[in-house]
Scaffold this motif. Structure first.
Motif: not given
Ligand code: NAG
Ligand code: NAG
Ligand code: NAG
Length: 372
Positions: A116-120, A210-212, A264-265, A285-296
Protein backbone atom coordinates in the motif's frame (compact mmCIF):
# COMPACT_ATOMS: atom_id res chain seq x y z
CA UNK A 1 17.66 15.10 -10.95
CA UNK A 2 18.28 12.17 -13.23
CA UNK A 3 14.64 11.45 -13.85
CA UNK A 4 11.87 13.30 -15.50
CA UNK A 5 9.90 15.36 -13.13
CA UNK A 6 6.95 17.57 -12.97
CA UNK A 7 5.42 18.89 -9.85
CA UNK A 8 1.96 17.92 -8.82
CA UNK A 9 0.31 18.14 -12.19
CA UNK A 10 -2.09 15.49 -11.06
CA UNK A 11 -3.26 17.62 -8.20
CA UNK A 12 -3.65 20.59 -10.46
CA UNK A 13 -5.88 18.49 -12.64
CA UNK A 14 -7.70 17.59 -9.46
CA UNK A 15 -8.01 13.93 -10.23
CA UNK A 16 -8.76 11.89 -7.20
CA UNK A 17 -6.84 8.70 -6.92
CA UNK A 18 -7.15 5.51 -5.06
CA UNK A 19 -4.44 2.93 -4.68
CA UNK A 20 -6.49 -0.21 -4.70
CA UNK A 21 -6.30 -1.36 -8.27
CA UNK A 22 -4.91 -4.80 -7.39
CA UNK A 23 -7.69 -5.92 -5.09
CA UNK A 24 -9.05 -7.97 -7.97
CA UNK A 25 -6.15 -10.36 -7.40
CA UNK A 26 -8.46 -11.95 -4.83
CA UNK A 27 -10.14 -13.59 -7.83
CA UNK A 28 -7.35 -16.16 -7.71
CA UNK A 29 -9.42 -17.93 -5.08
CA UNK A 30 -12.93 -17.30 -6.37
CA UNK A 31 -15.38 -19.81 -7.74
CA UNK A 32 -17.54 -17.29 -9.54
CA UNK A 33 -19.58 -18.66 -12.39
CA UNK A 34 -19.17 -15.85 -14.84
CA UNK A 35 -21.63 -17.11 -17.38
CA UNK A 36 -24.48 -17.73 -14.95
CA UNK A 37 -26.46 -14.59 -15.74
CA UNK A 38 -24.94 -13.52 -18.96
CA UNK A 39 -28.10 -12.17 -20.50
CA UNK A 40 -29.95 -10.87 -17.51
CA UNK A 41 -28.94 -7.34 -18.41
CA UNK A 42 -26.81 -6.39 -15.49
CA UNK A 43 -27.49 -6.36 -11.81
CA UNK A 44 -29.74 -9.32 -11.54
CA UNK A 45 -31.79 -7.60 -8.86
CA UNK A 46 -35.04 -8.33 -10.56
CA UNK A 47 -34.32 -12.00 -10.74
CA UNK A 48 -33.33 -11.95 -7.08
CA UNK A 49 -29.94 -13.46 -7.89
CA UNK A 50 -26.74 -11.47 -7.70
CA UNK A 51 -24.85 -11.17 -10.94
CA UNK A 52 -21.25 -12.30 -10.75
CA UNK A 53 -20.15 -8.70 -11.28
CA UNK A 54 -22.02 -7.54 -8.19
CA UNK A 55 -20.42 -10.33 -6.22
CA UNK A 56 -17.03 -9.32 -7.62
CA UNK A 57 -17.70 -5.77 -6.45
CA UNK A 58 -18.77 -6.77 -2.98
CA UNK A 59 -16.44 -9.63 -2.23
CA UNK A 60 -13.50 -9.50 -4.58
CA UNK A 61 -12.59 -5.85 -4.41
CA UNK A 62 -13.65 -4.78 -7.89
CA UNK A 63 -13.66 -1.00 -8.16
CA UNK A 64 -16.63 0.77 -9.69
CA UNK A 65 -15.08 0.98 -13.14
CA UNK A 66 -13.98 -2.61 -13.06
CA UNK A 67 -17.51 -3.64 -12.19
CA UNK A 68 -18.79 -1.64 -15.11
CA UNK A 69 -16.27 -3.26 -17.41
CA UNK A 70 -17.37 -6.60 -16.00
CA UNK A 71 -21.02 -5.91 -16.86
CA UNK A 72 -20.19 -4.63 -20.31
CA UNK A 73 -17.85 -7.41 -21.21
CA UNK A 74 -18.56 -10.40 -19.06
CA UNK A 75 -16.89 -12.71 -21.56
CA UNK A 76 -13.49 -11.32 -20.60
CA UNK A 77 -13.88 -12.07 -16.90
CA UNK A 78 -12.76 -15.71 -16.85
CA UNK A 79 -9.52 -14.47 -18.39
CA UNK A 80 -9.22 -11.76 -15.73
CA UNK A 81 -9.59 -14.50 -13.18
CA UNK A 82 -6.88 -16.63 -14.77
CA UNK A 83 -4.67 -13.54 -14.91
CA UNK A 84 -5.08 -13.21 -11.14
CA UNK A 85 -3.98 -16.81 -10.71
CA UNK A 86 -1.07 -16.39 -13.07
CA UNK A 87 0.14 -13.21 -11.38
CA UNK A 88 -0.06 -14.74 -7.94
CA UNK A 89 1.56 -18.05 -8.83
CA UNK A 90 4.38 -16.45 -10.75
CA UNK A 91 5.09 -13.88 -8.05
CA UNK A 92 5.31 -16.64 -5.46
CA UNK A 93 7.61 -18.77 -7.57
CA UNK A 94 9.92 -15.86 -8.30
CA UNK A 95 10.12 -14.80 -4.64
CA UNK A 96 9.95 -18.26 -3.09
CA UNK A 97 13.51 -18.14 -1.76
CA UNK A 98 13.41 -14.64 -0.36
CA UNK A 99 12.45 -13.00 2.89
CA UNK A 100 9.52 -11.26 1.26
CA UNK A 101 7.94 -14.18 -0.57
CA UNK A 102 4.82 -12.60 -2.07
CA UNK A 103 2.49 -14.43 0.30
CA UNK A 104 0.82 -11.13 1.22
CA UNK A 105 -0.86 -11.17 -2.18
CA UNK A 106 -3.22 -13.76 -0.67
CA UNK A 107 -4.83 -11.29 1.71
CA UNK A 108 -6.48 -9.45 -1.20
CA UNK A 109 -9.00 -7.86 -1.42
CA UNK A 110 -7.69 -6.33 1.78
CA UNK A 111 -4.07 -5.36 1.44
CA UNK A 112 -1.21 -5.16 3.90
CA UNK A 113 1.11 -2.12 4.13
CA UNK A 114 3.85 -3.76 2.06
CA UNK A 115 1.44 -3.41 -0.87
CA UNK A 116 0.00 0.00 0.00
CA UNK A 117 2.87 2.39 0.59
CA UNK A 118 4.42 2.30 -2.88
CA UNK A 119 7.27 -0.03 -1.99
CA UNK A 120 9.53 -1.93 -4.35
CA UNK A 121 7.49 -5.07 -3.70
CA UNK A 122 4.32 -3.22 -4.59
CA UNK A 123 5.94 -2.14 -7.85
CA UNK A 124 6.54 -5.78 -8.69
CA UNK A 125 3.01 -6.87 -7.80
CA UNK A 126 1.40 -4.08 -9.84
CA UNK A 127 3.63 -4.76 -12.80
CA UNK A 128 3.12 -8.50 -12.78
CA UNK A 129 -0.65 -8.09 -12.44
CA UNK A 130 -0.75 -5.76 -15.37
CA UNK A 131 1.55 -8.09 -17.32
CA UNK A 132 -0.56 -11.15 -16.51
CA UNK A 133 -3.73 -9.38 -17.67
CA UNK A 134 -2.05 -8.41 -20.92
CA UNK A 135 -0.83 -11.96 -21.36
CA UNK A 136 -4.14 -13.58 -20.53
CA UNK A 137 -6.17 -11.38 -22.88
CA UNK A 138 -3.63 -11.54 -25.71
CA UNK A 139 -3.70 -15.33 -25.55
CA UNK A 140 -7.50 -15.45 -25.22
CA UNK A 141 -7.78 -13.42 -28.44
CA UNK A 142 -5.44 -15.79 -30.23
CA UNK A 143 -7.30 -18.84 -28.99
CA UNK A 144 -10.61 -17.49 -30.23
CA UNK A 145 -12.02 -17.07 -26.75
CA UNK A 146 -13.26 -13.50 -27.19
CA UNK A 147 -15.73 -11.94 -29.63
CA UNK A 148 -14.01 -8.62 -30.01
CA UNK A 149 -10.52 -9.68 -30.94
CA UNK A 150 -8.64 -12.35 -32.85
CA UNK A 151 -5.06 -13.26 -33.68
CA UNK A 152 -2.64 -10.41 -34.16
CA UNK A 153 -1.74 -9.61 -37.71
CA UNK A 154 1.71 -10.84 -38.77
CA UNK A 155 4.70 -8.49 -38.53
CA UNK A 156 5.29 -6.12 -41.44
CA UNK A 157 8.95 -7.08 -41.76
CA UNK A 158 9.64 -9.98 -44.10
CA UNK A 159 10.61 -13.17 -42.27
CA UNK A 160 14.28 -13.58 -41.44
CA UNK A 161 14.89 -17.18 -42.32
CA UNK A 162 13.26 -20.04 -44.06
CA UNK A 163 9.65 -19.58 -42.97
CA UNK A 164 6.47 -17.69 -43.68
CA UNK A 165 4.50 -15.55 -41.29
CA UNK A 166 1.28 -17.33 -40.52
CA UNK A 167 -0.38 -19.15 -37.70
CA UNK A 168 -1.89 -17.05 -35.00
CA UNK A 169 0.00 -14.45 -33.01
CA UNK A 170 -0.86 -13.43 -29.46
CA UNK A 171 -2.79 -10.19 -29.67
CA UNK A 172 -0.67 -8.09 -27.34
CA UNK A 173 -2.16 -4.86 -28.58
CA UNK A 174 -5.65 -5.86 -27.54
CA UNK A 175 -4.33 -7.33 -24.31
CA UNK A 176 -2.49 -4.12 -23.51
CA UNK A 177 -5.55 -1.99 -24.19
CA UNK A 178 -7.68 -4.17 -21.98
CA UNK A 179 -5.17 -4.20 -19.14
CA UNK A 180 -4.95 -0.43 -19.37
CA UNK A 181 -8.69 -0.10 -19.07
CA UNK A 182 -8.98 -2.61 -16.27
CA UNK A 183 -6.16 -1.49 -14.00
CA UNK A 184 -5.15 2.04 -14.93
CA UNK A 185 -8.65 3.43 -15.10
CA UNK A 186 -9.14 2.59 -11.45
CA UNK A 187 -6.14 4.58 -10.37
CA UNK A 188 -7.29 7.46 -12.49
CA UNK A 189 -10.91 7.86 -11.67
CA UNK A 190 -11.94 6.03 -8.58
CA UNK A 191 -13.42 8.23 -5.89
CA UNK A 192 -11.52 8.86 -2.72
CA UNK A 193 -13.38 6.90 -0.14
CA UNK A 194 -10.68 4.42 0.67
CA UNK A 195 -10.89 3.59 4.36
CA UNK A 196 -7.39 4.35 5.48
CA UNK A 197 -5.41 7.21 6.91
CA UNK A 198 -3.28 8.03 3.89
CA UNK A 199 -3.84 11.63 2.96
CA UNK A 200 -5.03 12.71 -0.46
CA UNK A 201 -1.74 14.05 -1.78
CA UNK A 202 0.12 10.90 -0.80
CA UNK A 203 -2.55 8.88 -2.53
CA UNK A 204 -1.94 10.79 -5.71
CA UNK A 205 1.77 10.08 -5.58
CA UNK A 206 1.16 6.43 -4.91
CA UNK A 207 -1.32 6.22 -7.75
CA UNK A 208 1.12 7.84 -10.16
CA UNK A 209 3.78 5.35 -9.12
CA UNK A 210 1.34 2.47 -9.59
CA UNK A 211 0.41 3.69 -13.05
CA UNK A 212 4.03 3.89 -14.04
CA UNK A 213 4.78 0.37 -12.82
CA UNK A 214 1.62 -1.00 -14.47
CA UNK A 215 2.86 0.38 -17.72
CA UNK A 216 6.24 -1.26 -17.35
CA UNK A 217 4.52 -4.58 -16.74
CA UNK A 218 2.65 -4.30 -20.03
CA UNK A 219 5.73 -3.12 -21.84
CA UNK A 220 7.76 -6.09 -20.67
CA UNK A 221 5.17 -8.39 -22.22
CA UNK A 222 5.27 -6.67 -25.60
CA UNK A 223 9.06 -6.54 -25.54
CA UNK A 224 9.48 -10.20 -24.75
CA UNK A 225 7.63 -11.57 -27.76
CA UNK A 226 9.38 -14.45 -29.44
CA UNK A 227 8.97 -16.12 -32.80
CA UNK A 228 7.20 -19.43 -32.45
CA UNK A 229 6.86 -21.84 -35.32
CA UNK A 230 5.04 -24.88 -36.58
CA UNK A 231 6.21 -27.34 -39.18
CA UNK A 232 4.12 -28.58 -42.07
CA UNK A 233 4.85 -30.73 -45.05
CA UNK A 234 4.87 -34.42 -45.84
CA UNK A 235 5.09 -36.48 -42.66
CA UNK A 236 6.47 -33.66 -40.60
CA UNK A 237 9.33 -32.94 -42.99
CA UNK A 238 9.15 -29.27 -42.14
CA UNK A 239 9.45 -28.27 -45.77
CA UNK A 240 7.00 -25.50 -44.95
CA UNK A 241 7.30 -23.61 -41.71
CA UNK A 242 4.93 -20.94 -40.46
CA UNK A 243 5.79 -18.68 -37.59
CA UNK A 244 4.09 -16.03 -35.51
CA UNK A 245 4.96 -13.75 -32.63
CA UNK A 246 3.99 -15.17 -29.27
CA UNK A 247 4.43 -14.46 -25.58
CA UNK A 248 6.94 -16.67 -23.75
CA UNK A 249 6.03 -18.49 -20.54
CA UNK A 250 4.82 -16.33 -17.66
CA UNK A 251 7.86 -17.41 -15.62
CA UNK A 252 10.09 -15.73 -18.21
CA UNK A 253 8.07 -12.51 -17.88
CA UNK A 254 8.45 -12.83 -14.11
CA UNK A 255 12.24 -13.16 -14.41
CA UNK A 256 12.40 -10.02 -16.52
CA UNK A 257 10.32 -8.18 -13.95
CA UNK A 258 12.62 -9.43 -11.20
CA UNK A 259 15.52 -7.67 -12.92
CA UNK A 260 13.44 -4.48 -12.91
CA UNK A 261 12.74 -5.07 -9.23
CA UNK A 262 16.46 -5.28 -8.50
CA UNK A 263 17.11 -2.02 -10.35
CA UNK A 264 14.09 -0.16 -9.05
CA UNK A 265 14.52 3.51 -8.35
CA UNK A 266 13.39 5.49 -5.36
CA UNK A 267 11.78 8.81 -6.18
CA UNK A 268 10.80 11.65 -3.91
CA UNK A 269 7.31 12.60 -2.98
CA UNK A 270 6.32 15.79 -4.69
CA UNK A 271 7.86 14.75 -7.96
CA UNK A 272 5.87 13.14 -10.61
CA UNK A 273 6.93 10.95 -13.41
CA UNK A 274 6.35 12.29 -16.86
CA UNK A 275 6.56 9.61 -19.47
CA UNK A 276 8.34 9.82 -22.78
CA UNK A 277 8.27 13.43 -23.87
CA UNK A 278 11.35 14.71 -22.09
CA UNK A 279 14.70 14.22 -23.86
CA UNK A 280 17.21 11.99 -22.16
CA UNK A 281 20.05 13.54 -20.25
CA UNK A 282 23.17 12.05 -21.84
CA UNK A 283 24.88 9.49 -19.64
CA UNK A 284 21.94 9.23 -17.30
CA UNK A 285 19.14 6.78 -17.29
CA UNK A 286 15.56 7.91 -17.35
CA UNK A 287 13.00 6.10 -15.23
CA UNK A 288 10.85 5.26 -18.22
CA UNK A 289 12.18 1.71 -18.11
CA UNK A 290 12.57 1.33 -14.37
CA UNK A 291 10.26 0.47 -11.55
CA UNK A 292 9.87 3.36 -9.17
CA UNK A 293 8.96 3.38 -5.49
CA UNK A 294 8.37 5.97 -2.80
CA UNK A 295 8.84 4.08 0.43
CA UNK A 296 11.92 2.09 1.42
CA UNK A 297 11.10 -1.49 2.34
CA UNK A 298 11.89 -2.97 5.72
CA UNK A 299 14.32 -5.91 5.72
CA UNK A 300 11.36 -8.25 6.36
CA UNK A 301 13.38 -10.05 9.04
CA UNK A 302 11.04 -9.56 11.95
CA UNK A 303 7.32 -9.34 12.19
CA UNK A 304 5.94 -5.83 12.01
CA UNK A 305 2.32 -5.52 11.03
CA UNK A 306 2.56 -1.77 10.59
CA UNK A 307 5.06 -2.29 7.79
CA UNK A 308 3.47 -5.42 6.36
CA UNK A 309 6.47 -7.52 7.34
CA UNK A 310 5.74 -11.12 8.27
CA UNK A 311 9.25 -11.95 9.48
CA UNK A 312 11.15 -15.11 8.68
CA UNK A 313 10.76 -17.11 11.88
CA UNK A 314 10.00 -20.70 10.93
CA UNK A 315 10.94 -20.36 7.27
CA UNK A 316 12.78 -23.28 5.72
CA UNK A 317 16.31 -22.36 4.70
CA UNK A 318 19.18 -24.02 2.87
CA UNK A 319 22.45 -24.47 4.76
CA UNK A 320 24.54 -25.25 1.70
CA UNK A 321 23.36 -22.40 -0.45
CA UNK A 322 24.82 -18.92 -0.31
CA UNK A 323 21.97 -17.23 -2.13
CA UNK A 324 18.82 -15.55 -0.84
CA UNK A 325 17.53 -18.90 0.46
CA UNK A 326 20.63 -19.55 2.56
CA UNK A 327 20.12 -19.82 6.29
CA UNK A 328 22.51 -16.95 6.76
CA UNK A 329 20.47 -14.54 4.65
CA UNK A 330 16.97 -15.83 5.22
CA UNK A 331 17.32 -16.07 8.99
CA UNK A 332 18.94 -12.62 9.25
CA UNK A 333 21.74 -13.90 11.52
CA UNK A 334 19.38 -15.28 14.15
CA UNK A 335 20.44 -18.83 13.43
CA UNK A 336 18.32 -21.84 12.65
CA UNK A 337 17.00 -25.04 14.06
CA UNK A 338 17.63 -28.39 12.48
CA UNK A 339 14.56 -30.51 12.23
CA UNK A 340 14.99 -34.20 11.69
CA UNK A 341 12.05 -35.94 10.16
CA UNK A 342 11.62 -39.63 10.03
CA UNK A 343 9.75 -40.95 7.08
CA UNK A 344 8.28 -44.40 7.13
CA UNK A 345 7.61 -45.79 3.69
CA UNK A 346 6.80 -49.02 2.02
CA UNK A 347 9.82 -50.15 0.06
CA UNK A 348 11.50 -53.07 -1.70
CA UNK A 349 8.15 -54.24 -2.92
CA UNK A 350 7.97 -57.63 -4.58
CA UNK A 351 5.26 -59.13 -6.67
CA UNK A 352 4.28 -62.67 -5.87
CA UNK A 353 2.45 -64.95 -8.33
CA UNK A 354 -0.52 -64.76 -8.08
CA UNK A 355 -1.59 -62.02 -7.05
CA UNK A 356 -0.15 -59.94 -4.32
CA UNK A 357 2.62 -57.51 -3.52
CA UNK A 358 4.72 -57.65 -0.40
CA UNK A 359 6.75 -54.72 0.86
CA UNK A 360 9.17 -53.97 3.62
CA UNK A 361 8.99 -50.93 5.83
CA UNK A 362 11.84 -48.50 5.44
CA UNK A 363 12.74 -45.58 7.63
CA UNK A 364 14.58 -42.63 6.24
CA UNK A 365 15.77 -39.60 8.11
CA UNK A 366 15.72 -36.19 6.44
CA UNK A 367 17.09 -32.98 7.82
CA UNK A 368 15.52 -29.63 7.22
CA UNK A 369 16.44 -26.27 8.66
CA UNK A 370 14.13 -23.60 9.97
CA UNK A 371 14.93 -20.05 10.92
CA UNK A 372 14.80 -19.35 14.65
C1 NAG B 1 6.19 -17.11 3.01
O1 NAG B 1 6.61 -16.39 4.14
C2 NAG B 1 5.70 -16.41 5.21
C3 NAG B 1 6.23 -15.52 6.29
O2 NAG B 1 7.62 -15.69 6.49
C4 NAG B 1 5.50 -17.85 5.67
O3 NAG B 1 4.55 -17.89 6.72
C5 NAG B 1 5.01 -18.69 4.50
O4 NAG B 1 4.92 -20.04 4.88
C6 NAG B 1 5.94 -18.55 3.33
N1 NAG B 1 5.38 -19.24 2.21
C7 NAG B 1 6.03 -20.17 1.54
C8 NAG B 1 5.32 -20.80 0.39
O5 NAG B 1 7.15 -20.52 1.84
C1 NAG C 1 20.49 -26.01 -1.32
O1 NAG C 1 21.38 -25.23 -2.08
C2 NAG C 1 22.27 -26.00 -2.88
C3 NAG C 1 23.26 -25.03 -3.52
O2 NAG C 1 22.61 -23.94 -4.08
C4 NAG C 1 21.47 -26.80 -3.89
O3 NAG C 1 22.32 -27.59 -4.69
C5 NAG C 1 20.48 -27.71 -3.15
O4 NAG C 1 19.64 -28.39 -4.05
C6 NAG C 1 19.62 -26.88 -2.19
N1 NAG C 1 18.84 -27.79 -1.37
C7 NAG C 1 17.52 -27.69 -1.26
C8 NAG C 1 16.85 -28.65 -0.33
O5 NAG C 1 16.87 -26.84 -1.87
C1 NAG D 1 28.72 -19.20 -3.33
O1 NAG D 1 30.00 -18.74 -2.94
C2 NAG D 1 31.05 -19.24 -3.74
C3 NAG D 1 32.38 -18.79 -3.13
O2 NAG D 1 32.24 -17.70 -2.30
C4 NAG D 1 30.89 -18.78 -5.17
O3 NAG D 1 31.90 -19.28 -5.97
C5 NAG D 1 29.54 -19.26 -5.68
O4 NAG D 1 29.32 -18.75 -6.98
C6 NAG D 1 28.43 -18.80 -4.76
N1 NAG D 1 27.18 -19.40 -5.19
C7 NAG D 1 26.06 -18.71 -5.26
C8 NAG D 1 24.86 -19.47 -5.66
O5 NAG D 1 25.99 -17.52 -5.01
Amino acid sequence: MDFKIFINFLIILNILYSAYAIRWLSLQRSHLAWNSLENSGGRGIRSGVKSPCSVARRRYGFAKLQTKLCRNSLETMPYVQSAAQMASETCKVIFEDRRWNCSSIDTAPSLTPDLLRATREQAFVYAISSAALTFSMARACANGGLYHCACSSPPKDPPMGNFKWGGCGDNVKWGTDFAKRFVDAVEKHNTKKAPDKTDGAMKNYIAAVNLHNNKIGRKVVSESLITQCKCHGVSGSCSIKTCWRGIPAMKEIGQRLLRKFTNAKEIQKGYMIVENDVPEVPGRRSVSDQFVYLTKSPDYCTRDDKLGSLGTVGRKCNVTSNGTDSCRQLCCGRGYRTVVEEKIERCQCKYYYCCYVKCKTCRTLTQTHECS
